[in-house]
Design an enzyme around this catalytic site. Structure first.
Site, mmCIF file in Angstrom:
data_model
loop_
_atom_site.group_PDB
_atom_site.id
_atom_site.type_symbol
_atom_site.label_atom_id
_atom_site.label_comp_id
_atom_site.label_asym_id
_atom_site.label_seq_id
_atom_site.Cartn_x
_atom_site.Cartn_y
_atom_site.Cartn_z
ATOM 1 C CG ASP A 76 -28.406 -12.643 13.733
ATOM 2 O OD1 ASP A 76 -27.251 -13.028 13.466
ATOM 3 O OD2 ASP A 76 -29.194 -13.296 14.440
ATOM 4 C CG ASP A 77 -31.999 -9.264 11.913
ATOM 5 O OD1 ASP A 77 -31.943 -10.509 11.831
ATOM 6 O OD2 ASP A 77 -32.557 -8.664 12.847
ATOM 7 C CG HIS A 126 -30.874 -14.480 10.029
ATOM 8 N ND1 HIS A 126 -30.975 -15.360 11.083
ATOM 9 C CD2 HIS A 126 -31.380 -13.302 10.486
ATOM 10 C CE1 HIS A 126 -31.506 -14.750 12.124
ATOM 11 N NE2 HIS A 126 -31.779 -13.501 11.787
ATOM 12 C CG HIS A 130 -35.995 -11.931 10.620
ATOM 13 N ND1 HIS A 130 -36.740 -12.046 11.774
ATOM 14 C CD2 HIS A 130 -34.702 -11.845 11.024
ATOM 15 C CE1 HIS A 130 -35.938 -12.015 12.824
ATOM 16 N NE2 HIS A 130 -34.689 -11.903 12.401
ATOM 17 C CG HIS A 221 -29.536 -7.662 15.696
ATOM 18 N ND1 HIS A 221 -29.435 -7.892 17.058
ATOM 19 C CD2 HIS A 221 -30.373 -8.612 15.196
ATOM 20 C CE1 HIS A 221 -30.188 -8.949 17.368
ATOM 21 N NE2 HIS A 221 -30.771 -9.395 16.267
#
Length: 265
Positions: A76-77, A126, A130, A221
């Site tokens: 993620d991210d 995503h 965020h 991540h």
């Protein structure tokens, strides 16, 4: 002398202080109605907006129900210039595919980091920055997801079918937006515990190797601070250990498709 804006701000702060003293901090959401989202509109609404419904239901997956020894690594991210290339290097070396849930604004800034390197991997949405989707209304959720989807299309020329809401927070507006855009929602069954295994990549790897079950979706991540490195340094050990247990690493969509095929046979 206070102007009108300063006066209102002072009055609101004073009122909040009185409310906290009189009702207690736990009663403040109830006092101001924050625990009672509107039935129509707002971030919690879903079933009342029937004209936005396009599919019979949106799947929300913490894991995939299968007896096949497969596991999906998700990141993620990102993309980010610090950690994403390191993650991709390890995945390439081990010949492992993964699913990357990208933040749209990060992709716009760092597309060169992943350009030409994502062919084996899956890309999911995503949000743009965020965003906590559970606090946004339908228009806000849709704007964030659509902007990110457009950026993914621009950079990779491929469809997007998976959404991971930041923090795992889901409101009714999120489900409506996911339905209208043809997304399934993907959460996770096991997360990297980087604080617990700080400075101990072997311990982090062993935690994953020992706990994975068929159909596990793992949360990691490829953006963040130095604590992310314990996971990145342990990835090779994770892959080796899971393969020794007979597991195969796949993308989330590959795992879903395999489970559907298994169920139909």
């Amino acid at each position: 002398m206070l102007n009108r804006r300063d006066f209102l701000r002072t009055a609101l702060v004073g009122a909040a202080g009185v409310a906290v003293g009189a009702a207690g901090m736990k009663e403040i959401p109830h006092l101001f109605g924050w625990d009672r989202p509107p039935v129509a509109g707002g971030y919690a609404a879903a079933a009342d907006v029937l004209d936005a419904v396009h599919h019979p239901g949106v799947a929300v997956r913490y894991y995939v129900e299968t007896t096949e020894p497969v596991v999906a690594f998700t990141f993620d991210d990102g993309p980010a210039p610090h950690w994403t290339p390191q993650v991709l290097d390890v995945l390439d070396e081990a010949d492992v595919p993964a699913t990357f849930f990208m933040v749209g604004s990060n992709l716009a800034k760092n597309a060169d980091v992943v350009r030409g390197r994502m062919d084996r991997h899956e890309i999911g949405n995503h949000t743009w920055e965020h965003d906590d989707l559970a606090t946004l209304d339908l228009a806000g959720v849709t704007e964030s997801l659509k902007r990110t989807e457009d950026e993914i299309h621009k950079q990779f020329h491929r469809p997007v079918t998976l959404l991971r809401p930041p923090f795992g927070h889901i409101g009714g507006s999120t489900m409506l937006a996911a339905d209208s855009m043809g997304y399934d929602v993907v959460l996770w069954s096991k997360a990297m515990r980087e604080l617990m295994f700080k400075g101990d990549p072997e311990g982090q790897a062993r935690d994953i190797i020992d706990s994975v079950r068929p159909g596990s979706i793992l949360l990691a991540h490829d953006e963040g601070d130095e604590r992310r490195l314990v996971t990145i340094r342990g990835l090779s050990m994770m892959f080796e250990g899971l393969r020794a247990r007979g597991f195969r690493m796949v993308t989330v969509s590959e795992m879903i498709a395999g489970a559907k095929k298994q169920s139909a046979s």
